[in-house]
Design a protein around this motif. Structure first.
Motif, PDB file in Angstrom:
ATOM      1  N   PRO A 123      47.288  41.944  55.019  1.00 27.37           N
ATOM      2  CA  PRO A 123      47.387  42.895  56.123  1.00 27.37           C
ATOM      3  C   PRO A 123      46.540  42.467  57.316  1.00 27.37           C
ATOM      4  O   PRO A 123      45.611  41.680  57.181  1.00 27.37           O
ATOM      5  CB  PRO A 123      46.872  44.215  55.537  1.00 27.37           C
ATOM      6  CG  PRO A 123      46.460  43.949  54.151  1.00 27.37           C
ATOM      7  CD  PRO A 123      46.707  42.522  53.832  1.00 27.37           C
ATOM      8  N   ARG A 124      46.853  43.026  58.471  1.00 23.25           N
ATOM      9  CA  ARG A 124      46.144  42.689  59.707  1.00 23.25           C
ATOM     10  C   ARG A 124      44.728  43.249  59.655  1.00 23.25           C
ATOM     11  O   ARG A 124      44.492  44.381  59.263  1.00 23.25           O
ATOM     12  CB  ARG A 124      46.914  43.289  60.884  1.00 23.25           C
ATOM     13  CG  ARG A 124      46.281  43.083  62.227  1.00 23.25           C
ATOM     14  CD  ARG A 124      47.161  43.683  63.331  1.00 23.25           C
ATOM     15  NE  ARG A 124      47.526  45.066  63.082  1.00 23.25           N
ATOM     16  CZ  ARG A 124      46.792  46.124  63.454  1.00 23.25           C
ATOM     17  NH1 ARG A 124      45.666  45.938  64.077  1.00 23.25           N
ATOM     18  NH2 ARG A 124      47.210  47.338  63.190  1.00 23.25           N
ATOM     19  N   LEU A 125      43.763  42.414  60.060  1.00 19.96           N
ATOM     20  CA  LEU A 125      42.371  42.842  60.128  1.00 19.96           C
ATOM     21  C   LEU A 125      42.200  43.663  61.402  1.00 19.96           C
ATOM     22  O   LEU A 125      42.415  43.169  62.504  1.00 19.96           O
ATOM     23  CB  LEU A 125      41.428  41.642  60.142  1.00 19.96           C
ATOM     24  CG  LEU A 125      39.932  41.943  60.244  1.00 19.96           C
ATOM     25  CD1 LEU A 125      39.442  42.690  59.009  1.00 19.96           C
ATOM     26  CD2 LEU A 125      39.146  40.664  60.427  1.00 19.96           C
ATOM     27  N   THR A 126      41.801  44.926  61.250  1.00 16.52           N
ATOM     28  CA  THR A 126      41.676  45.796  62.412  1.00 16.52           C
ATOM     29  C   THR A 126      40.241  45.960  62.874  1.00 16.52           C
ATOM     30  O   THR A 126      39.999  46.309  64.021  1.00 16.52           O
ATOM     31  CB  THR A 126      42.247  47.189  62.119  1.00 16.52           C
ATOM     32  OG1 THR A 126      41.557  47.739  61.007  1.00 16.52           O
ATOM     33  CG2 THR A 126      43.715  47.106  61.827  1.00 16.52           C
ATOM     34  N   GLY A 127      39.276  45.729  61.977  1.00 20.88           N
ATOM     35  CA  GLY A 127      37.897  45.892  62.396  1.00 20.88           C
ATOM     36  C   GLY A 127      36.913  45.371  61.375  1.00 20.88           C
ATOM     37  O   GLY A 127      37.246  45.169  60.206  1.00 20.88           O
ATOM     38  N   VAL A 128      35.699  45.153  61.837  1.00 24.08           N
ATOM     39  CA  VAL A 128      34.597  44.689  60.993  1.00 24.08           C
ATOM     40  C   VAL A 128      33.389  45.557  61.319  1.00 24.08           C
ATOM     41  O   VAL A 128      33.066  45.762  62.483  1.00 24.08           O
ATOM     42  CB  VAL A 128      34.272  43.203  61.271  1.00 24.08           C
ATOM     43  CG1 VAL A 128      33.066  42.753  60.476  1.00 24.08           C
ATOM     44  CG2 VAL A 128      35.460  42.328  60.964  1.00 24.08           C
ATOM     45  N   VAL A 129      32.745  46.073  60.278  1.00 27.86           N
ATOM     46  CA  VAL A 129      31.535  46.872  60.459  1.00 27.86           C
ATOM     47  C   VAL A 129      30.397  46.136  59.752  1.00 27.86           C
ATOM     48  O   VAL A 129      30.463  45.916  58.538  1.00 27.86           O
ATOM     49  CB  VAL A 129      31.697  48.298  59.884  1.00 27.86           C
ATOM     50  CG1 VAL A 129      30.418  49.091  60.055  1.00 27.86           C
ATOM     51  CG2 VAL A 129      32.867  49.009  60.544  1.00 27.86           C
ATOM     52  N   VAL A 130      29.373  45.758  60.513  1.00 27.00           N
ATOM     53  CA  VAL A 130      28.232  45.042  59.956  1.00 27.00           C
ATOM     54  C   VAL A 130      26.980  45.853  60.268  1.00 27.00           C
ATOM     55  O   VAL A 130      26.659  46.091  61.430  1.00 27.00           O
ATOM     56  CB  VAL A 130      28.114  43.623  60.557  1.00 27.00           C
ATOM     57  CG1 VAL A 130      26.891  42.912  60.022  1.00 27.00           C
ATOM     58  CG2 VAL A 130      29.365  42.827  60.277  1.00 27.00           C
ATOM     59  N   THR A 131      26.290  46.302  59.211  1.00 25.60           N
ATOM     60  CA  THR A 131      25.015  46.997  59.364  1.00 25.60           C
ATOM     61  C   THR A 131      23.971  46.230  58.569  1.00 25.60           C
ATOM     62  O   THR A 131      24.276  45.222  57.933  1.00 25.60           O
ATOM     63  CB  THR A 131      25.101  48.448  58.850  1.00 25.60           C
ATOM     64  OG1 THR A 131      25.350  48.443  57.448  1.00 25.60           O
ATOM     65  CG2 THR A 131      26.192  49.227  59.567  1.00 25.60           C
ATOM     66  N   GLU A 132      22.737  46.737  58.584  1.00 23.87           N
ATOM     67  CA  GLU A 132      21.681  46.067  57.838  1.00 23.87           C
ATOM     68  C   GLU A 132      21.929  46.115  56.338  1.00 23.87           C
ATOM     69  O   GLU A 132      21.576  45.197  55.617  1.00 23.87           O
ATOM     70  CB  GLU A 132      20.336  46.716  58.155  1.00 23.87           C
ATOM     71  CG  GLU A 132      19.876  46.471  59.567  1.00 23.87           C
ATOM     72  CD  GLU A 132      18.555  47.159  59.858  1.00 23.87           C
ATOM     73  OE1 GLU A 132      17.903  47.650  58.911  1.00 23.87           O
ATOM     74  OE2 GLU A 132      18.171  47.210  61.023  1.00 23.87           O
TER      75      GLU A 132
END
Length: 174
Positions: free
Chosen positions: A91-100
């Motif tokens: 599937p299409r990558l819609t977003g990336v969330v990177v936190t600590e």
């Protein structure tokens, strides 16, 4: 009081000159070259291993051999393939969330369902998520390792915003 004004700088100069002569005498005679014997805990720590860099093995030669064994312009030395549009079967990558504390990749749903949220090590179809960074998501699958970057939905047409009409300024009469 007047005597202290001139005597203090002269006394400091004499003391500085005396210390310089003392240091010069120690350098010339070689006094103080013998290192004191270690005692107590520092002696036990000093006996554990050599701290002299001359006794450490020289690994520069092995590092150089390893670097030269990987030729820079070799045909099989390629960067990871970057796919912004997507990969077949994924599937299409819609977003990336990177936190600590967490790294999450968000993939578009196959239909009007909920999005697929994956962390490193998760399997999506035939592909495994190897790593998630703010630059994209690295996946490994039947076609090799690929770096996916978030992409907009090509079927979604952005709304056309009307261009505001600005009033023309009146000419200045003189």
């Amino acid at each position: 009081m007047i005597g202290w004004g001139r005597g203090l700088p002269v006394g400091l100069c004499v003391a500085a000159l005396g210390l310089c002569l003392l240091i010069a005498a120690e350098i010339v005679t070689g006094a103080g070259t013998a290192a004191p014997e270690p005692t107590g805990r520092t002696g036990a720590l000093a006996q554990i291993g050599p701290t002299d860099t001359a006794l450490a093995p020289d690994r520069h030669g092995t590092w150089l051999e390893q670097i030269l064994a990987r030729p820079l312009f070799s045909q099989d030395r390629r960067p990871v393939e970057v796919a912004a549009a997507g990969v077949a079967g994924l599937p299409r990558l819609t977003g990336v969330v990177v936190t600590e504390s967490q790294r999450v990749a968000i993939f578009a749903p196959a239909s009007k369902g909920h999005p697929i949220i994956a962390q490193s090590g998760a399997h999506i179809g035939e592909y495994e998520v190897k790593g998630i960074t703010d630059a994209g998501v690295t996946v490994a699958g039947p076609r090799g390792t690929t770096l996916l970057r978030p992409a907009f939905d090509p079927a979604h047409v952005p709304p056309v915003l009307p261009v505001p009409v600005l009033p023309r300024p009146l000419p200045i009469r003189r």
